[in-house]
Design a protein around this motif. Sequence first.
Motif, PDB file in Angstrom:
ATOM      1  N   MET A   1      92.981 -12.840 -90.927  1.00  0.00           N
ATOM      2  CA  MET A   1      94.357 -12.932 -90.428  1.00  0.00           C
ATOM      3  C   MET A   1      95.359 -12.835 -91.580  1.00  0.00           C
ATOM      4  SD  MET A   1      93.676 -15.944 -87.690  1.00  0.00           S
ATOM      5  CE  MET A   1      95.328 -16.332 -87.145  1.00  0.00           C
ATOM      6  N   ARG A   2      95.058 -13.540 -92.656  1.00  0.00           N
ATOM      7  CA  ARG A   2      95.999 -13.510 -93.796  1.00  0.00           C
ATOM      8  C   ARG A   2      96.097 -12.092 -94.362  1.00  0.00           C
ATOM      9  NH1 ARG A   2      93.986 -18.814 -95.025  1.00  0.00           N
ATOM     10  NH2 ARG A   2      95.560 -20.251 -94.215  1.00  0.00           N
ATOM     11  N   ARG A   3      94.954 -11.411 -94.430  1.00  0.00           N
ATOM     12  CA  ARG A   3      94.968 -10.050 -94.969  1.00  0.00           C
ATOM     13  C   ARG A   3      95.774  -9.135 -94.041  1.00  0.00           C
ATOM     14  NH1 ARG A   3      92.048  -6.032 -93.569  1.00  0.00           N
ATOM     15  NH2 ARG A   3      90.437  -7.272 -92.549  1.00  0.00           N
ATOM     16  N   ARG A   4      95.518  -9.228 -92.759  1.00  0.00           N
ATOM     17  CA  ARG A   4      96.238  -8.376 -91.805  1.00  0.00           C
ATOM     18  C   ARG A   4      97.738  -8.641 -91.845  1.00  0.00           C
ATOM     19  NH1 ARG A   4      92.550  -8.262 -86.308  1.00  0.00           N
ATOM     20  NH2 ARG A   4      90.825  -7.130 -87.244  1.00  0.00           N
ATOM     21  N   LYS A   5      98.079  -9.916 -92.037  1.00  0.00           N
ATOM     22  CA  LYS A   5      99.480 -10.312 -91.993  1.00  0.00           C
ATOM     23  C   LYS A   5     100.299  -9.649 -93.108  1.00  0.00           C
ATOM     24  CE  LYS A   5     101.351 -14.561 -90.075  1.00  0.00           C
ATOM     25  NZ  LYS A   5     102.649 -14.739 -90.722  1.00  0.00           N
ATOM     26  N   ARG A   6      99.623  -9.214 -94.153  1.00  0.00           N
ATOM     27  CA  ARG A   6     100.355  -8.577 -95.261  1.00  0.00           C
ATOM     28  C   ARG A   6     101.048  -7.292 -94.821  1.00  0.00           C
ATOM     29  NH1 ARG A   6      95.688  -8.498 -99.108  1.00  0.00           N
ATOM     30  NH2 ARG A   6      95.074 -10.675 -98.948  1.00  0.00           N
ATOM     31  N   ALA A   7     100.584  -6.693 -93.718  1.00  0.00           N
ATOM     32  CA  ALA A   7     101.225  -5.469 -93.227  1.00  0.00           C
ATOM     33  C   ALA A   7     102.466  -5.776 -92.384  1.00  0.00           C
ATOM     34  CB  ALA A   7     100.218  -4.665 -92.403  1.00  0.00           C
ATOM     35  N   ASP A   8     102.693  -7.057 -92.070  1.00  0.00           N
ATOM     36  CA  ASP A   8     103.822  -7.422 -91.199  1.00  0.00           C
ATOM     37  C   ASP A   8     105.147  -7.440 -91.980  1.00  0.00           C
ATOM     38  OD1 ASP A   8     101.900  -7.692 -89.283  1.00  0.00           O
ATOM     39  OD2 ASP A   8     101.964  -9.882 -89.183  1.00  0.00           O
ATOM     40  N   ALA A   9     106.247  -7.324 -91.220  1.00  0.00           N
ATOM     41  CA  ALA A   9     107.578  -7.288 -91.837  1.00  0.00           C
ATOM     42  C   ALA A   9     107.857  -8.599 -92.585  1.00  0.00           C
ATOM     43  CB  ALA A   9     108.640  -7.062 -90.763  1.00  0.00           C
ATOM     44  N   ASP A  10     108.546  -8.469 -93.710  1.00  0.00           N
ATOM     45  CA  ASP A  10     108.836  -9.616 -94.584  1.00  0.00           C
ATOM     46  C   ASP A  10     110.137 -10.304 -94.151  1.00  0.00           C
ATOM     47  OD1 ASP A  10     109.206 -11.399 -96.657  1.00  0.00           O
ATOM     48  OD2 ASP A  10     109.806  -9.866 -98.101  1.00  0.00           O
ATOM     49  N   TRP A  11     110.054 -11.131 -93.099  1.00  0.00           N
ATOM     50  CA  TRP A  11     111.276 -11.794 -92.625  1.00  0.00           C
ATOM     51  C   TRP A  11     111.720 -12.909 -93.568  1.00  0.00           C
ATOM     52  CZ3 TRP A  11     110.593 -16.954 -91.658  1.00  0.00           C
ATOM     53  CH2 TRP A  11     109.293 -17.387 -91.410  1.00  0.00           C
ATOM     54  N   ARG A  12     110.762 -13.546 -94.245  1.00  0.00           N
ATOM     55  CA  ARG A  12     111.141 -14.607 -95.182  1.00  0.00           C
ATOM     56  C   ARG A  12     111.980 -14.069 -96.335  1.00  0.00           C
ATOM     57  NH1 ARG A  12     108.620 -19.546 -94.330  1.00  0.00           N
ATOM     58  NH2 ARG A  12     106.691 -19.323 -93.176  1.00  0.00           N
ATOM     59  N   GLY A  13     111.692 -12.813 -96.697  1.00  0.00           N
ATOM     60  CA  GLY A  13     112.434 -12.189 -97.792  1.00  0.00           C
ATOM     61  C   GLY A  13     113.763 -11.584 -97.342  1.00  0.00           C
ATOM     62  N   GLY A  14     114.155 -11.834 -96.080  1.00  0.00           N
ATOM     63  CA  GLY A  14     115.446 -11.337 -95.593  1.00  0.00           C
ATOM     64  C   GLY A  14     115.440  -9.843 -95.317  1.00  0.00           C
ATOM     65  N   ARG A  15     114.270  -9.281 -95.024  1.00  0.00           N
ATOM     66  CA  ARG A  15     114.157  -7.827 -94.864  1.00  0.00           C
ATOM     67  C   ARG A  15     114.236  -7.370 -93.404  1.00  0.00           C
ATOM     68  NH1 ARG A  15     113.716  -4.253 -99.346  1.00  0.00           N
ATOM     69  NH2 ARG A  15     114.199  -5.666-101.016  1.00  0.00           N
ATOM     70  N   THR A  16     114.215  -8.314 -92.466  1.00  0.00           N
ATOM     71  CA  THR A  16     114.312  -7.945 -91.051  1.00  0.00           C
ATOM     72  C   THR A  16     115.712  -8.294 -90.534  1.00  0.00           C
ATOM     73  OG1 THR A  16     113.428 -10.110 -90.469  1.00  0.00           O
ATOM     74  CG2 THR A  16     111.865  -8.302 -90.566  1.00  0.00           C
ATOM     75  N   TRP A  17     116.164  -7.540 -89.535  1.00  0.00           N
ATOM     76  CA  TRP A  17     117.534  -7.723 -89.011  1.00  0.00           C
ATOM     77  C   TRP A  17     117.535  -8.057 -87.528  1.00  0.00           C
ATOM     78  CZ3 TRP A  17     121.118  -8.320 -92.579  1.00  0.00           C
ATOM     79  CH2 TRP A  17     120.813  -7.853 -93.863  1.00  0.00           C
ATOM     80  N   SER A  18     116.433  -8.529 -87.012  1.00  0.00           N
ATOM     81  CA  SER A  18     116.341  -9.044 -85.641  1.00  0.00           C
ATOM     82  C   SER A  18     115.013  -9.794 -85.603  1.00  0.00           C
ATOM     83  CB  SER A  18     116.350  -7.893 -84.622  1.00  0.00           C
ATOM     84  OG  SER A  18     115.269  -7.011 -84.837  1.00  0.00           O
ATOM     85  N   LEU A  19     114.594 -10.209 -84.434  1.00  0.00           N
ATOM     86  CA  LEU A  19     113.267 -10.798 -84.197  1.00  0.00           C
ATOM     87  C   LEU A  19     113.060 -12.222 -84.722  1.00  0.00           C
ATOM     88  CD1 LEU A  19     111.128  -7.606 -84.920  1.00  0.00           C
ATOM     89  CD2 LEU A  19     111.832  -8.482 -82.699  1.00  0.00           C
ATOM     90  N   VAL A  20     113.427 -12.490 -85.985  1.00  0.00           N
ATOM     91  CA  VAL A  20     113.231 -13.832 -86.535  1.00  0.00           C
ATOM     92  C   VAL A  20     114.577 -14.326 -87.082  1.00  0.00           C
ATOM     93  CG1 VAL A  20     111.837 -15.247 -88.089  1.00  0.00           C
ATOM     94  CG2 VAL A  20     110.903 -13.110 -87.208  1.00  0.00           C
ATOM     95  N   TYR A  21     114.847 -15.620 -86.889  1.00  0.00           N
ATOM     96  CA  TYR A  21     116.124 -16.204 -87.314  1.00  0.00           C
ATOM     97  C   TYR A  21     115.850 -17.364 -88.263  1.00  0.00           C
ATOM     98  CZ  TYR A  21     118.034 -13.492 -83.429  1.00  0.00           C
ATOM     99  OH  TYR A  21     118.370 -12.478 -82.589  1.00  0.00           O
ATOM    100  N   PRO A  22     115.473 -17.068 -89.495  1.00  0.00           N
ATOM    101  CA  PRO A  22     115.078 -18.138 -90.403  1.00  0.00           C
ATOM    102  C   PRO A  22     116.280 -18.984 -90.839  1.00  0.00           C
ATOM    103  CG  PRO A  22     114.632 -15.937 -91.326  1.00  0.00           C
ATOM    104  CD  PRO A  22     115.478 -15.747 -90.132  1.00  0.00           C
TER     105      PRO A  22
END
Length: 391
Positions: free
Chosen positions: A1-22
């Motif tokens: 799971m951790r390996r697969r997750k590396r392909a997911d969008a980096d919302w913690r790094g502020g790189r997504t503009w919808s979907l997650v509201y950190p």
Amino acid sequence: MRRRKRADADWRGGRTWSLVYPAGEKVDEVLAEANRLYLYENALNPMRFPSIKEMEKEVVDMTLGLLNAPKQAAGTMTSGGTESILLAVKTARNRGREEKGIDNPQILIPASAHPAFTKAGEYLGVEVCRIPLDKDLKADTAAAAGLITKDTVMMAGSAPNYPHGIIDPIEDLAAMAAERSIAFHTDACVGGFMLPFLERLGHDLPLWDFRVPGVTTISADVHKYGYATKGASVIAHRETAMLRHQMFLYDQWPGGLYGSPAMAGARPAAPIATAWAVMNYLGEEGYLRLAAKTFKTTRALRTGIQAIDGLKIWGQPEATVLSFGSASLDIMAVGDVMDERGWHLDRQNNPDALHMIVSPNHARIVADFLDDLAQAVAGHGASKGKQARYN
Ligand SMILES: *Cc1c(COP(=O)(O)O)cnc(C)c1O
């Protein structure tokens, strides 16, 4: 799971503009703890787990307060904005049937309204008519008046809408609905936990909540600017009596009376717990601080975007959602370069645009983002031809 997750969008790094509201690491800890504490319980039967019932009631009451609801108001929690909207449409459909004998119900929504309304129409057998937008990208009130028929059971407007972050003329639309005893839904899924705080911070905003007399239901997502993890929204009714149109009750099976206010049967308790926890953790003061920070970030992004030759913000977004495009450039090609640089901007059409929902987490990436955007504008190739896509 951790390996697969590396392909997911980096919302913690502020790189997504919808979907997650950190909303920061402290809030993340509170959410994780609340999730852990309520991972196993089922919100289906409130008699078994009174603590869940109490938390749901308190989340709804706090939300009704933010929405300036009158004393006789009520609401329930749902799994998200889509379910809140489905239940608002169900309420209006059943009310129209009972009060006016409407068998072929129709609802009127702005062309910019969220697809959840059309989904509701399909699920519930309700025809959906779209109100065209005016030049400011708001629902055209004159056109709306012409679309009302004897079968209209609900009208709606967004505060703000998802595509452009613009608030529809709710007062005018809701007055039209009230005059004809038609339900009116304000879709504040994305604005419900942002606009009340912007108003407290002194922003001059049009009215959209229960202070507008014709508004009968409002949806507000705790899992957006309420900062809860996914699965938390509120559907609010001006009149407690209208809740019965939302409820499903059944006693013709061996299991006794089965009552459910939601689409789902078994319901996870964790989203109720995270919503309660984050609202109590942040309090009004915390939400005000985050709203101020997010708005300041939005203003910096807007100013920076407008300063880039050829780019234009579409309409006058009042809050922290916006879209931008260009009269001279291929904005989709600009988006392709931004993709390559790791920024996940959604595409839109009519008008062609890149879309942004700003979160508190974006404060630290404003300069990097604007640098990349300026370079993308100066050095993009031909568009790869991606059409508008949501997510
Ligand atoms: C997000 C959103 C919705 C749908 O909410 P979900 O939680 O994704 O189901 C509806 N309307 C507006 C304006 C939204 O921003």
